[in-house]
Design a protein around this motif. Structure first.
Motif, PDB file in Angstrom:
ATOM      1  N   THR A 113       0.853  -1.177   0.000  1.00 35.90           N
ATOM      2  CA  THR A 113       0.000   0.000   0.000  1.00 35.90           C
ATOM      3  C   THR A 113       0.898   1.240   0.000  1.00 35.90           C
ATOM      4  O   THR A 113       1.820   1.328   0.806  1.00 35.90           O
TER       5      THR A 113
ATOM      6  N   ARG B 145      -1.719   5.205   3.668  1.00 38.68           N
ATOM      7  CA  ARG B 145      -1.673   4.561   4.979  1.00 38.68           C
ATOM      8  C   ARG B 145      -2.035   5.550   6.087  1.00 38.68           C
ATOM      9  O   ARG B 145      -1.825   6.760   5.939  1.00 38.68           O
TER      10      ARG B 145
ATOM     11  N   GLU C 256       2.403  -3.170   8.714  1.00 38.69           N
ATOM     12  CA  GLU C 256       1.036  -3.577   9.014  1.00 38.69           C
ATOM     13  C   GLU C 256       0.886  -3.595  10.531  1.00 38.69           C
ATOM     14  O   GLU C 256       1.698  -4.195  11.231  1.00 38.69           O
TER      15      GLU C 256
ATOM     16  N   LEU D  11      -1.918  -4.597  13.300  1.00 44.59           N
ATOM     17  CA  LEU D  11      -3.237  -5.138  13.626  1.00 44.59           C
ATOM     18  C   LEU D  11      -3.753  -4.497  14.902  1.00 44.59           C
ATOM     19  O   LEU D  11      -2.988  -4.225  15.821  1.00 44.59           O
TER      20      LEU D  11
ATOM     21  N   GLY E 226      -4.301  -2.295  10.202  1.00 44.34           N
ATOM     22  CA  GLY E 226      -3.928  -2.514   8.806  1.00 44.34           C
ATOM     23  C   GLY E 226      -2.678  -1.739   8.441  1.00 44.34           C
ATOM     24  O   GLY E 226      -1.800  -1.498   9.284  1.00 44.34           O
TER      25      GLY E 226
END
Length: 420
Positions: A6, A11, A55, A57, A60
């Protein structure tokens, strides 16, 4: 950046702020479970902002940002503090880390005030819980001027603020902090699209992509990649050609394209080769709508007609790249501006994170499409210009205006088209 990652501009940007030795880097490392930032007992170990795409959690794709201490001293220290404050311009969620053994300070309160002014969701983390002072939460709330613990910021109508205790050393409270970051990052605003809302399934969009010395070897640049992806999301069809092939390919298509999207550098040629019954725009114009305020930059372009000898124009790019012969920002645009206006204007350029706080020296600003900037930073730059009454426009809009094709180039946006 890997082709499968991404883009950083898409982001969520999470910034960690605080005084030297408050444990910003340690908390960041604990949240990510990685040694992203250098940790040391020496005050001021972080001397420049550190960015890491990853990333996280349950959130994302994010960019984690570690910053220098907001209490740094001396001439270099002042520059570092300024850099920390500049990071706020791209921060979607701010995490203020306070040393539990020292408590909140005037520097922390000043930073919180700036965060509030910018409307950034934020979380206050009291680190070093194992050595925290008695009553640290209540004292922090009072020093920072927050609401009561657990409801901090709600009385001010802020998007999100929470005071919590944690320990980067033991890991206590880190899971809760991650949950709070994820909650603060969520937004109820409708998703903005790059181009897919302009297309129906099976529509054809033709993308005009010059391949010259400035084009990266073996790949397309980010705006082109993102546009192709968004066309696919619309279940539409993208056809990519070089500028010299557009005129030849259009008659060969069994179905008339809905839209032609061009690189701004070849706007004039593409406009002449595109029939009037096919909508035309540019990557730069699409990104002006996607990242910021298309109406304001369309209005701002008319400042080109007011330039006089000796006026200074700022040309600003959101990325840093090796300047090639014929570079658009430093070569082509200055030449086009002087040719269009017939005036001897001064040109200044900035790139990357450089963007002046004081814009009073400039008669107008030409900015790139901002594909490498997140939405918050692009809007910050637009707001800076607006607050200082400096007209700001966009590369694609300026080129279309100087070529006499701006109205046609925004016909795909009826609300903007009506303004011209």
């Amino acid at each position: 950046m890997s082709m499968n990652q991404t883009p950083a501009s898409e982001r969520v940007h999470i910034g960690f702020f605080g005084k030297r030795n408050a444990g910003k880097s340690s908390v960041l490392n604990a949240v990510t479970g990685q040694d992203l930032a250098v940790v040391s007992d020496v005050r001021g170990t972080t001397t420049d902002p550190v960015y890491k795409s990853m990333e996280l959690l349950p959130l994302g794709p994010v960019v984690m940002m570690d910053t220098p201490g907001i209490d740094d001293e001396g001439e270099l220290g002042e520059l570092r503090v300024r850099k920390s404050y500049q990071v706020l311009n791209k921060t979607d969620v701010a995490v203020l880390v306070i040393d539990g053994g020292a408590g909140a300070s005037p520097e922390d309160a000043a930073l919180i005030e700036r965060i509030r002014e910018k409307g950034i969701p934020y979380i206050v983390v009291i680190n070093k819980k194992e050595i925290a002072l008695p009553g640290i939460v209540e004292n922090t709330v009072k020093t920072l001027g927050l609401a009561e613990p657990g409801r901090a910021g709600q009385e001010r109508g802020e998007t999100m603020c929470r005071v919590l205790q944690a320990s980067a050393l033991t890991g206590e409270g880190i899971s809760e902090l991650k949950e709070q970051i994820a909650a603060a990052a969520k937004t109820e605003e409708p998703e903005q699209y790059l181009v897919r809302d302009l297309l129906e399934p099976s529509d054809i969009a033709v993308l005009v992509v010059p391949i010259d010395k400035a084009a990266p070897k073996g790949r397309l640049i980010l705006p082109q990649q993102q546009t192709i992806r968004d066309i696919l999301e619309a279940d539409a069809v993208s056809i990519v050609v070089k500028e010299n092939e557009l005129k030849n390919i259009l008659p060969e298509l069994q179905k008339k394209p809905k839209l032609v999207i061009t690189d701004s550098q070849v706007f004039g040629k593409v406009a002449s080769d595109t029939p009037d019954d096919i909508l035309l725009t540019s990557f730069s114009i699409l990104f002006a709508r996607y990242k910021g305020d298309l109406e304001s930059v369309v209005r701002g372009v008319t400042a080109l007609d007011t330039l006089e000898n000796g006026d200074t124009v700022l040309i600003s790019e959101g990325c840093t790249h090796h300047r090639q012969c014929g570079d658009i920002g430093t070569v082509k645009l200055p030449a086009w501006i002087k040719e269009y206006t017939g005036k001897d204007v001064n040109i200044e350029t900035t790139s990357g994170t450089e963007f002046p706080d004081d814009l009073s020296a400039y008669k107008m600003i030409l900015h790139c499409g901002g594909c490498m900037l997140n939405e918050r930073e692009m809007n910050y730059r637009l707001k800076c210009a607006e607050d200082q009454n400096v007209p700001m426009t966009n590369y694609g809009i300026a080129i279309a205006y100087m070529k006499g094709i701006l109205k046609r180039s925004v016909e795909v946006f009826p609300d903007i088209y009506k303004l011209l």
